[in-house]
Design an enzyme around this catalytic site. Structure first.
Site, PDB file in Angstrom:
ATOM      1  N   GLY A   1       0.839  -1.191   0.000  1.00  0.00           N
ATOM      2  CA  GLY A   1       0.000   0.000   0.000  1.00  0.00           C
ATOM      3  C   GLY A   1       0.873   1.240   0.000  1.00  0.00           C
TER       4      GLY A   1
ATOM      5  N   THR B   1      -2.142   7.253   1.521  1.00  0.00           N
ATOM      6  CA  THR B   1      -1.822   8.248   2.547  1.00  0.00           C
ATOM      7  C   THR B   1      -0.791   7.703   3.539  1.00  0.00           C
ATOM      8  OG1 THR B   1      -4.081   9.046   2.355  1.00  0.00           O
ATOM      9  CG2 THR B   1      -2.881   9.736   4.315  1.00  0.00           C
TER      10      THR B   1
ATOM     11  N   SER C   1       2.715   6.294   1.924  1.00  0.00           N
ATOM     12  CA  SER C   1       3.668   7.333   1.509  1.00  0.00           C
ATOM     13  C   SER C   1       4.250   8.050   2.727  1.00  0.00           C
ATOM     14  CB  SER C   1       3.036   8.315   0.512  1.00  0.00           C
ATOM     15  OG  SER C   1       1.880   8.857   1.077  1.00  0.00           O
TER      16      SER C   1
ATOM     17  N   LYS D   1      -7.661  -1.094  10.956  1.00  0.00           N
ATOM     18  CA  LYS D   1      -8.595  -1.294  12.090  1.00  0.00           C
ATOM     19  C   LYS D   1      -9.771  -2.192  11.722  1.00  0.00           C
ATOM     20  CE  LYS D   1      -9.602   3.012  10.341  1.00  0.00           C
ATOM     21  NZ  LYS D   1      -9.032   4.298  10.267  1.00  0.00           N
TER      22      LYS D   1
ATOM     23  N   GLU E   1      -0.023  -0.406  16.119  1.00  0.00           N
ATOM     24  CA  GLU E   1      -0.179   0.875  16.817  1.00  0.00           C
ATOM     25  C   GLU E   1      -1.017   1.874  16.018  1.00  0.00           C
ATOM     26  OE1 GLU E   1       1.289   1.941  20.119  1.00  0.00           O
ATOM     27  OE2 GLU E   1      -0.480   3.052  19.548  1.00  0.00           O
TER      28      GLU E   1
ATOM     29  N   VAL F   1      -5.322   2.451  15.858  1.00  0.00           N
ATOM     30  CA  VAL F   1      -6.192   3.219  16.767  1.00  0.00           C
ATOM     31  C   VAL F   1      -5.563   4.586  17.030  1.00  0.00           C
ATOM     32  CG1 VAL F   1      -7.274   3.308  19.047  1.00  0.00           C
ATOM     33  CG2 VAL F   1      -6.963   1.106  17.910  1.00  0.00           C
TER      34      VAL F   1
ATOM     35  N   GLY G   1     -12.148  17.929   2.062  1.00  0.00           N
ATOM     36  CA  GLY G   1     -11.438  16.646   2.111  1.00  0.00           C
ATOM     37  C   GLY G   1     -11.275  16.099   3.516  1.00  0.00           C
TER      38      GLY G   1
ATOM     39  N   ASP H   1     -16.267   3.442  12.409  1.00  0.00           N
ATOM     40  CA  ASP H   1     -14.811   3.578  12.529  1.00  0.00           C
ATOM     41  C   ASP H   1     -14.389   3.589  14.009  1.00  0.00           C
ATOM     42  OD1 ASP H   1     -12.119   4.513  11.298  1.00  0.00           O
ATOM     43  OD2 ASP H   1     -12.569   6.059  12.784  1.00  0.00           O
TER      44      ASP H   1
ATOM     45  N   LYS I   1     -12.132   0.686  16.355  1.00  0.00           N
ATOM     46  CA  LYS I   1     -10.989   1.025  17.211  1.00  0.00           C
ATOM     47  C   LYS I   1     -11.258   0.624  18.655  1.00  0.00           C
ATOM     48  CE  LYS I   1      -9.819   4.794  14.092  1.00  0.00           C
ATOM     49  NZ  LYS I   1     -10.074   6.214  13.792  1.00  0.00           N
TER      50      LYS I   1
HETATM   51  N1  LIG Z   1      -5.412   7.656   6.250  1.00  0.00           N
HETATM   52  C1  LIG Z   1      -5.171   7.727   7.546  1.00  0.00           C
HETATM   53  O1  LIG Z   1      -4.912   8.791   8.111  1.00  0.00           O
HETATM   54  C2  LIG Z   1      -5.223   6.458   8.388  1.00  0.00           C
HETATM   55  C3  LIG Z   1      -5.050   6.548   9.774  1.00  0.00           C
HETATM   56  C4  LIG Z   1      -5.027   5.387  10.546  1.00  0.00           C
HETATM   57  C5  LIG Z   1      -5.204   4.164   9.912  1.00  0.00           C
HETATM   58  N2  LIG Z   1      -5.396   4.106   8.561  1.00  0.00           N
HETATM   59  C6  LIG Z   1      -5.548   2.791   7.935  1.00  0.00           C
HETATM   60  O2  LIG Z   1      -4.427   2.574   7.071  1.00  0.00           O
HETATM   61  C7  LIG Z   1      -4.824   1.795   5.942  1.00  0.00           C
HETATM   62  C8  LIG Z   1      -4.464   2.536   4.659  1.00  0.00           C
HETATM   63  O3  LIG Z   1      -5.159   3.768   4.630  1.00  0.00           O
HETATM   64  P1  LIG Z   1      -4.808   4.904   3.549  1.00  0.00           P
HETATM   65  O4  LIG Z   1      -5.610   6.087   3.948  1.00  0.00           O
HETATM   66  O5  LIG Z   1      -3.349   5.035   3.381  1.00  0.00           O
HETATM   67  O6  LIG Z   1      -5.445   4.245   2.219  1.00  0.00           O
HETATM   68  P2  LIG Z   1      -5.297   4.765   0.717  1.00  0.00           P
HETATM   69  O7  LIG Z   1      -4.781   6.154   0.689  1.00  0.00           O
HETATM   70  O8  LIG Z   1      -6.583   4.451   0.047  1.00  0.00           O
HETATM   71  O9  LIG Z   1      -4.135   3.812   0.113  1.00  0.00           O
HETATM   72  C9  LIG Z   1      -4.323   2.447  -0.102  1.00  0.00           C
HETATM   73  C10 LIG Z   1      -3.108   1.921  -0.850  1.00  0.00           C
HETATM   74  O10 LIG Z   1      -3.211   0.505  -0.944  1.00  0.00           O
HETATM   75  C11 LIG Z   1      -3.145   0.094  -2.295  1.00  0.00           C
HETATM   76  N3  LIG Z   1      -4.081  -1.025  -2.459  1.00  0.00           N
HETATM   77  C12 LIG Z   1      -5.395  -1.059  -2.103  1.00  0.00           C
HETATM   78  N4  LIG Z   1      -5.917  -2.264  -2.391  1.00  0.00           N
HETATM   79  C13 LIG Z   1      -4.927  -3.004  -2.923  1.00  0.00           C
HETATM   80  C14 LIG Z   1      -4.849  -4.321  -3.441  1.00  0.00           C
HETATM   81  N5  LIG Z   1      -5.897  -5.144  -3.459  1.00  0.00           N
HETATM   82  N6  LIG Z   1      -3.658  -4.757  -3.918  1.00  0.00           N
HETATM   83  C15 LIG Z   1      -2.582  -3.927  -3.913  1.00  0.00           C
HETATM   84  N7  LIG Z   1      -2.582  -2.662  -3.459  1.00  0.00           N
HETATM   85  C16 LIG Z   1      -3.752  -2.212  -2.955  1.00  0.00           C
HETATM   86  C17 LIG Z   1      -3.552   1.303  -3.128  1.00  0.00           C
HETATM   87  O11 LIG Z   1      -2.959   1.197  -4.417  1.00  0.00           O
HETATM   88  P3  LIG Z   1      -3.036   2.380  -5.513  1.00  0.00           P
HETATM   89  O12 LIG Z   1      -2.119   3.448  -5.000  1.00  0.00           O
HETATM   90  O13 LIG Z   1      -2.553   1.750  -6.765  1.00  0.00           O
HETATM   91  O14 LIG Z   1      -4.480   2.794  -5.540  1.00  0.00           O
HETATM   92  C18 LIG Z   1      -2.963   2.442  -2.277  1.00  0.00           C
HETATM   93  O15 LIG Z   1      -1.610   2.631  -2.572  1.00  0.00           O
HETATM   94  C19 LIG Z   1      -6.310   1.515   6.148  1.00  0.00           C
HETATM   95  O16 LIG Z   1      -6.467   0.281   6.778  1.00  0.00           O
HETATM   96  C20 LIG Z   1      -6.760   2.646   7.059  1.00  0.00           C
HETATM   97  O17 LIG Z   1      -7.905   2.294   7.852  1.00  0.00           O
HETATM   98  C21 LIG Z   1      -5.405   5.223   7.794  1.00  0.00           C
END
Ligand SMILES: NC(=O)c1ccc[n+]([C@@H]2O[C@H](COP(=O)([O-])OP(=O)(O)OC[C@H]3O[C@@H](n4cnc5c(N)ncnc54)[C@H](OP(=O)(O)O)[C@@H]3O)[C@@H](O)[C@H]2O)c1
Length: 428
Positions: free
Chosen positions: A10, A13, A16, A105, A129, A132, A187, A201, A205
């Site tokens: 992945g 967000t 990276s 989560k 970590e 949540v 956003g 959500d 958690k």
């Molecule tokens: N965003 C936050 O602030 C935050 C905070 C706490 C926890 N989380 C958790 O962290 C996780 C990721 O969140 P995010 O916000 O970073 O998600 P996101 O921005 O949607 O990124 C998801 C990434 O995973 C890749 N991906 C998705 N499905 C895939 C698959 N089947 N095979 C291969 N690659 C796949 C996507 O590829 P592409 O780039 O090619 O689309 C993308 O790079 C989630 O479980 C979320 O609940 C997020």
């Protein structure tokens, strides 16, 4: 100096953010764990998507076996989200004796028990970590720093979007729908906001926190859940007048050996530390029998705060080697029957009725509360907003089911137009 190779699944967000922290804090990380963290491969869904030009194209793959079958990769970082294929990849990585760090989560709330059991059996680490409250190190605190305590209570503001919406509704007297639209425009809220505003959500958690804090195999269905869509500026105004703030709280507390698990809008006294948590911030209030009250506060989402938690987990794994953390899985599945039924919960309640203001109506309503042993601590009736007026009650400490029974009878009175809201009060 050695290198530890990791596979990043992945690159959105969180992925990276993890990449950035590993590059920018390279020296600090080496100083802290004695190794350089090297990302070997990054799994994404869409190889054609534009990525950071500074990262070699060959680094990306859409084939999970490039990571899972690479014997040099010792740790995988799952930051893709969703249940499948994330679950399948994690189980495969564990089978191949790779350590796992995840921020997922939803996956942990629904399949955490299975994943933790698999990791324990394979003698690898599964750390989470970031799942949540993003950057707030609450998992580590409960698992390690507070492990000498019996935890009595956890109350968290675990969803930034709903906290932002409630903060705006309070400070600017705006309607829920208006703030939601504005938040989506900026956003801050997803196009489909159900998971946030419906309380899902936060419930995911809470499941993770309760499993850790109380050693029970909590499932998401065990958590009572109510979102914030029914909160109106009128309720917020009454809350203010009565000395409260409305927050979406995720609550896990032990009462006489049973555990209450619930996510719902809550009246909390304006002096409570959680009442001051505004905008998209997260906070977790914990009460332990030795440490007393604690509060953790910070950013619950975003690339760098969440990435900080993920990279912290990677460093822990490197530092501790294969040392197994026994705390989580060992206590599981013993105490399932300890989760308390919502109706038997005891507390205070805010009730707002919309009524036709005829003489004697207040007496009729009060006697129906009395019939079910619900005593009242405050009553407010305001103005003459013909044809209906709001009548607001705060109850004394009472059993939830009694309030529900009383409201069923009250709703049948001809003078009562509707039960406009029922919000639980936490006077801690
Ligand atoms: N965003 C936050 O602030 C935050 C905070 C706490 C926890 N989380 C958790 O962290 C996780 C990721 O969140 P995010 O916000 O970073 O998600 P996101 O921005 O949607 O990124 C998801 C990434 O995973 C890749 N991906 C998705 N499905 C895939 C698959 N089947 N095979 C291969 N690659 C796949 C996507 O590829 P592409 O780039 O090619 O689309 C993308 O790079 C989630 O479980 C979320 O609940 C997020």
């Amino acid at each position: 100096m050695g290198k530890i190779k990791i596979g990043l699944m992945g690159f959105g967000t969180v992925g990276s953010g993890v990449w950035k922290i590993i590059q920018e804090n390279r020296d600090k990380i080496i100083e802290n764990c004695g190794y350089e963290i090297e990302v070997s491969k990054i799994l994404v869904q869409d190889l054609a998507k534009k990525r950071d030009d500074a990262i070699a194209k060959e680094m990306f793959t859409d084939n999970p076996t490039d990571i899972l079958e690479d014997e040099n990769i010792e740790i995988i970082i799952e930051v893709m989200g969703g249940i499948e294929p994330a679950k399948e990849y994690i189980l495969e990585a564990i089978k191949r004796r790779k350590h796992v760090v995840t921020a997922n989560k939803a996956l942990l709330a629904s399949h955490g028990g299975v994943l933790m059991k698999a990791a324990k059996e394979a003698n690898v680490k599964l750390l989470y970590e970031a799942s949540v409250a993003g950057g707030i190190p609450i998992i580590h605190a409960i698992k390690e720093s507070l492990s000498a305590n019996r935890i009595n209570r956890i109350m968290g503001i675990l969803n930034g979007t709903t906290n932002y919406i409630l903060t705006k509704m309070t400070s600017e007297k705006m309607e829920f729908e208006t703030v939601l639209k504005e938040a989506q425009g900026k956003g801050y809220a997803e196009a489909d906001p159900t998971s946030d505003v419906g309380g899902y959500d936060a419930a995911y958690k809470l499941t993770i926190l309760a499993r850790l804090a109380f050693g029970i195999d909590v499932k998401i269905e065990d958590v009572y859940r109510e979102g914030i869509t029914n909160i109106t500026p009128i309720d917020i105004e009454y809350a203010t007048e009565l000395g409260y703030v409305i927050k979406l709280l995720a609550i896990a507390k032990e009462v006489n050996g049973e555990i209450e698990l619930k996510v719902h809008p809550t009246f909390i006294p304006k002096e409570h530390p959680l009442a001051a948590v505004g905008d998209a911030f997260n906070a977790v209030y914990v009460k332990g029998n030795a440490v007393g009250e604690l509060m953790f506060y910070g950013k619950g989402a975003g690339d760098l705060p969440t990435g900080s938690a993920v990279v912290g987990d990677i460093i822990s794994i490197i530092r501790e080697g294969k040392h197994q953390n026994k705390r989580v899985s060992e206590k599981n599945e013993k105490n399932q029957n300890r989760i308390k039924d919502m109706g038997s919960n005891q507390g205070e309640y805010y009730v707002r009725l919309l009524i036709k203001d005829y003489p004697g109506v207040l007496g009729k309503i009060a006697s129906l509360f009395g019939k079910y042993n619900v005593s009242l601590s405050s009553v407010i009736q305001k103005g003459k907003e013909e044809p209906a007026v709001s009548l607001v009650f705060i109850t004394h400490d009472t059993v939830e089911l009694n309030v529900q029974y009383a409201l069923t009878d009250i709703a049948k009175l001809p003078e009562v137009i509707r039960i406009a809201n029922l919000i639980r009060v936490e006077n801690v």
